[in-house]
Write a protein that holds these residues in place. Structure first.
Motif, PDB file in Angstrom:
ATOM      1  N   VAL A 136       0.833  -1.282   0.028  1.00 12.33           N
ATOM      2  CA  VAL A 136       0.035  -0.036  -0.040  1.00 12.33           C
ATOM      3  C   VAL A 136       0.848   1.242  -0.003  1.00 12.33           C
ATOM      4  CG1 VAL A 136      -1.579   1.393   1.332  1.00 12.33           C
ATOM      5  CG2 VAL A 136      -1.993  -1.087   1.053  1.00 12.33           C
ATOM      6  N   LEU A 137       1.814   1.328   0.818  1.00 16.05           N
ATOM      7  CA  LEU A 137       2.700   2.527   1.252  1.00 16.05           C
ATOM      8  C   LEU A 137       3.570   2.588  -0.463  1.00 16.05           C
ATOM      9  CD1 LEU A 137       3.784   2.335   4.666  1.00 16.05           C
ATOM     10  CD2 LEU A 137       2.179   3.745   3.613  1.00 16.05           C
ATOM     11  N   ALA A 138       3.801   1.526  -1.035  1.00 13.67           N
ATOM     12  CA  ALA A 138       4.539   1.816  -2.393  1.00 13.67           C
ATOM     13  C   ALA A 138       3.680   2.425  -3.397  1.00 13.67           C
ATOM     14  CB  ALA A 138       5.165   0.229  -2.882  1.00 13.67           C
ATOM     15  N   GLY A 139       2.275   1.678  -3.420  1.00 19.37           N
ATOM     16  CA  GLY A 139       1.455   2.581  -4.426  1.00 19.37           C
ATOM     17  C   GLY A 139       0.916   3.794  -4.006  1.00 19.37           C
ATOM     18  N   TYR A 140       0.896   3.984  -2.827  1.00 20.23           N
ATOM     19  CA  TYR A 140       0.576   5.593  -2.211  1.00 20.23           C
ATOM     20  C   TYR A 140       1.653   6.594  -2.608  1.00 20.23           C
ATOM     21  CZ  TYR A 140      -1.831   8.734   0.798  1.00 20.23           C
ATOM     22  OH  TYR A 140      -2.375   9.755   1.210  1.00 20.23           O
ATOM     23  N   GLY A 141       2.714   6.189  -2.473  1.00 22.90           N
ATOM     24  CA  GLY A 141       3.829   7.156  -3.060  1.00 22.90           C
ATOM     25  C   GLY A 141       4.525   7.496  -1.575  1.00 22.90           C
ATOM     26  N   ALA A 142       5.794   8.357  -1.535  1.00 25.60           N
ATOM     27  CA  ALA A 142       6.575   8.713  -0.534  1.00 25.60           C
ATOM     28  C   ALA A 142       5.623   9.562   0.310  1.00 25.60           C
ATOM     29  CB  ALA A 142       7.617   9.423  -1.129  1.00 25.60           C
ATOM     30  N   VAL A 143       5.728   9.361   1.515  1.00 24.91           N
ATOM     31  CA  VAL A 143       5.099  10.246   2.356  1.00 24.91           C
ATOM     32  C   VAL A 143       5.673  10.067   3.934  1.00 24.91           C
ATOM     33  CG1 VAL A 143       3.430   8.193   3.176  1.00 24.91           C
ATOM     34  CG2 VAL A 143       2.795  10.618   3.605  1.00 24.91           C
ATOM     35  N   ASP A 144       5.700  11.342   4.451  1.00 22.38           N
ATOM     36  CA  ASP A 144       6.260  11.243   5.947  1.00 22.38           C
ATOM     37  C   ASP A 144       4.980  11.404   6.746  1.00 22.38           C
ATOM     38  OD1 ASP A 144       7.817  11.618   7.872  1.00 22.38           O
ATOM     39  OD2 ASP A 144       8.038  14.032   7.742  1.00 22.38           O
ATOM     40  N   ILE A 145       4.864  10.052   7.416  1.00 24.54           N
ATOM     41  CA  ILE A 145       3.942   9.937   8.240  1.00 24.54           C
ATOM     42  C   ILE A 145       3.954  10.722   9.776  1.00 24.54           C
ATOM     43  CG2 ILE A 145       2.337   8.319   9.507  1.00 24.54           C
ATOM     44  CD1 ILE A 145       3.002   6.293   7.180  1.00 24.54           C
ATOM     45  N   ASP A 146       3.172  11.468  10.191  1.00 25.37           N
ATOM     46  CA  ASP A 146       3.277  11.990  11.448  1.00 25.37           C
ATOM     47  C   ASP A 146       2.656  11.155  12.561  1.00 25.37           C
ATOM     48  OD1 ASP A 146       1.908  13.938  13.545  1.00 25.37           O
ATOM     49  OD2 ASP A 146       3.423  15.336  12.912  1.00 25.37           O
ATOM     50  N   ALA A 147       3.242  10.651  13.377  1.00 22.88           N
ATOM     51  CA  ALA A 147       2.724   9.734  14.224  1.00 22.88           C
ATOM     52  C   ALA A 147       1.873  10.442  15.451  1.00 22.88           C
ATOM     53  CB  ALA A 147       4.074   9.210  15.279  1.00 22.88           C
ATOM     54  N   ALA A 148       1.722  11.534  15.563  1.00 25.59           N
ATOM     55  CA  ALA A 148       0.924  12.264  16.757  1.00 25.59           C
ATOM     56  C   ALA A 148      -0.367  12.278  15.799  1.00 25.59           C
ATOM     57  CB  ALA A 148       1.483  13.657  16.975  1.00 25.59           C
ATOM     58  N   ARG A 149      -0.297  12.832  14.542  1.00 31.54           N
ATOM     59  CA  ARG A 149      -1.333  12.944  13.807  1.00 31.54           C
ATOM     60  C   ARG A 149      -2.064  11.548  13.387  1.00 31.54           C
ATOM     61  NH1 ARG A 149       0.445  15.322   8.822  1.00 31.54           N
ATOM     62  NH2 ARG A 149       1.043  17.215  10.325  1.00 31.54           N
ATOM     63  N   LEU A 150      -1.496  10.691  13.269  1.00 32.49           N
ATOM     64  CA  LEU A 150      -2.057   9.282  13.109  1.00 32.49           C
ATOM     65  C   LEU A 150      -2.417   8.654  14.408  1.00 32.49           C
ATOM     66  CD1 LEU A 150      -1.796   6.750  10.938  1.00 32.49           C
ATOM     67  CD2 LEU A 150       0.003   5.963  12.456  1.00 32.49           C
ATOM     68  N   ALA A 151      -1.927   9.058  15.548  1.00 29.95           N
ATOM     69  CA  ALA A 151      -2.673   8.728  16.728  1.00 29.95           C
ATOM     70  C   ALA A 151      -3.777   9.277  16.843  1.00 29.95           C
ATOM     71  CB  ALA A 151      -1.538   9.018  17.820  1.00 29.95           C
ATOM     72  N   TRP A 152      -4.009  10.534  16.647  1.00 27.53           N
ATOM     73  CA  TRP A 152      -5.187  11.494  16.786  1.00 27.53           C
ATOM     74  C   TRP A 152      -6.251  10.806  15.967  1.00 27.53           C
ATOM     75  CZ3 TRP A 152      -8.685  14.176  13.834  1.00 27.53           C
ATOM     76  CH2 TRP A 152      -9.514  15.122  14.582  1.00 27.53           C
ATOM     77  N   PHE A 153      -6.075  10.506  14.739  1.00 29.50           N
ATOM     78  CA  PHE A 153      -7.223   9.966  13.746  1.00 29.50           C
ATOM     79  C   PHE A 153      -7.578   8.392  14.317  1.00 29.50           C
ATOM     80  CE2 PHE A 153      -5.612  13.132  10.629  1.00 29.50           C
ATOM     81  CZ  PHE A 153      -7.062  13.613  10.194  1.00 29.50           C
ATOM     82  N   LEU A 154      -6.572   7.592  14.972  1.00 22.73           N
ATOM     83  CA  LEU A 154      -6.878   6.438  15.472  1.00 22.73           C
ATOM     84  C   LEU A 154      -7.817   6.582  16.567  1.00 22.73           C
ATOM     85  CD1 LEU A 154      -3.399   4.463  15.327  1.00 22.73           C
ATOM     86  CD2 LEU A 154      -5.852   3.669  14.129  1.00 22.73           C
ATOM     87  N   ALA A 155      -7.391   7.510  17.403  1.00 24.33           N
ATOM     88  CA  ALA A 155      -8.317   7.900  18.698  1.00 24.33           C
ATOM     89  C   ALA A 155      -9.698   8.385  18.236  1.00 24.33           C
ATOM     90  CB  ALA A 155      -7.497   8.851  19.472  1.00 24.33           C
ATOM     91  N   VAL A 156      -9.758   9.326  17.183  1.00 24.01           N
ATOM     92  CA  VAL A 156     -11.147   9.881  16.834  1.00 24.01           C
ATOM     93  C   VAL A 156     -11.737   8.649  16.478  1.00 24.01           C
ATOM     94  CG1 VAL A 156     -12.183  11.041  15.244  1.00 24.01           C
ATOM     95  CG2 VAL A 156     -10.300  12.119  16.643  1.00 24.01           C
ATOM     96  N   ARG A 157     -11.214   7.695  15.538  1.00 27.46           N
ATOM     97  CA  ARG A 157     -12.308   6.680  15.065  1.00 27.46           C
ATOM     98  C   ARG A 157     -12.385   5.600  16.012  1.00 27.46           C
ATOM     99  NH1 ARG A 157     -13.656   4.412   9.811  1.00 27.46           N
ATOM    100  NH2 ARG A 157     -14.397   2.426  10.296  1.00 27.46           N
TER     101      ARG A 157
END
Length: 156
Positions: A85-106
């Motif tokens: 998925v990440l190879a198909g998505y392309g280069a991206v710098d994932i922000d861990a805090a932002r990822l955690a926020w979206f996980l918590a909201v979900r």
């Protein structure tokens, strides 16, 4: 619900409030619900992402939370799938805090919705039982509430 689960939910609520101002980032078109249940594989290995009714403009982590760490305990993402998925998505710098926020909201959204359905006196006994099982899965050791709690407590 149990003290351990109450503690995890409290962590999610605190984390969502604490990180709310820090979740801004570059926005892209996000599917909003890109789990494996919304992916179809065509006869020629074509991949189709379906069910776009939750599409929105948001930081990439809104969609990537389904892949990085996974959201659905009953359909975990394997390391090979994550790499693909990440190879198909392309280069991206994932922000861990932002990822955690979206996980918590979900997690909070799923927990409140399924709990409401489990407790709905107008619901059928079968529907209420199914919802109760889903709530149990959400707070299980591999459930979304636990994943989000871990992400908030230990951002990578």
């Amino acid at each position: 619900m149990g003290a351990a689960n109450a503690d995890r939910v409290s962590t999610l609520l605190d984390g969502v409030q604490r990180l709310a101002g820090d979740r801004a980032g570059p926005v892209v078109v996000c599917h909003g619900d890109p789990h494996l249940g919304n992916v179809l594989l065509g006869p020629d290995d074509e991949v189709w992402l379906v069910d776009w009714d939750d599409a929105l403009l948001a930081p990439r982590e809104c969609d990537l939370m389904f892949v990085v760490g996974g959201v659905l305990a009953f359909a975990p993402i394997t390391p090979d799938q994550e790499r693909a998925v990440l190879a198909g998505y392309g280069a991206v710098d994932i922000d861990a805090a932002r990822l955690a926020w979206f996980l918590a909201v979900r997690a909070l959204d799923d927990l409140s919705d399924w709990t409401r359905q489990a407790l709905d006196p107008t619901g059928s006994p079968d529907d209420r039982a199914t919802a109760a099982r889903i709530v149990s899965g959400l707070v299980s050791p591999v459930g979304l509430v636990t994943l989000a709690d871990t992400a908030l407590r230990n951002p990578a």
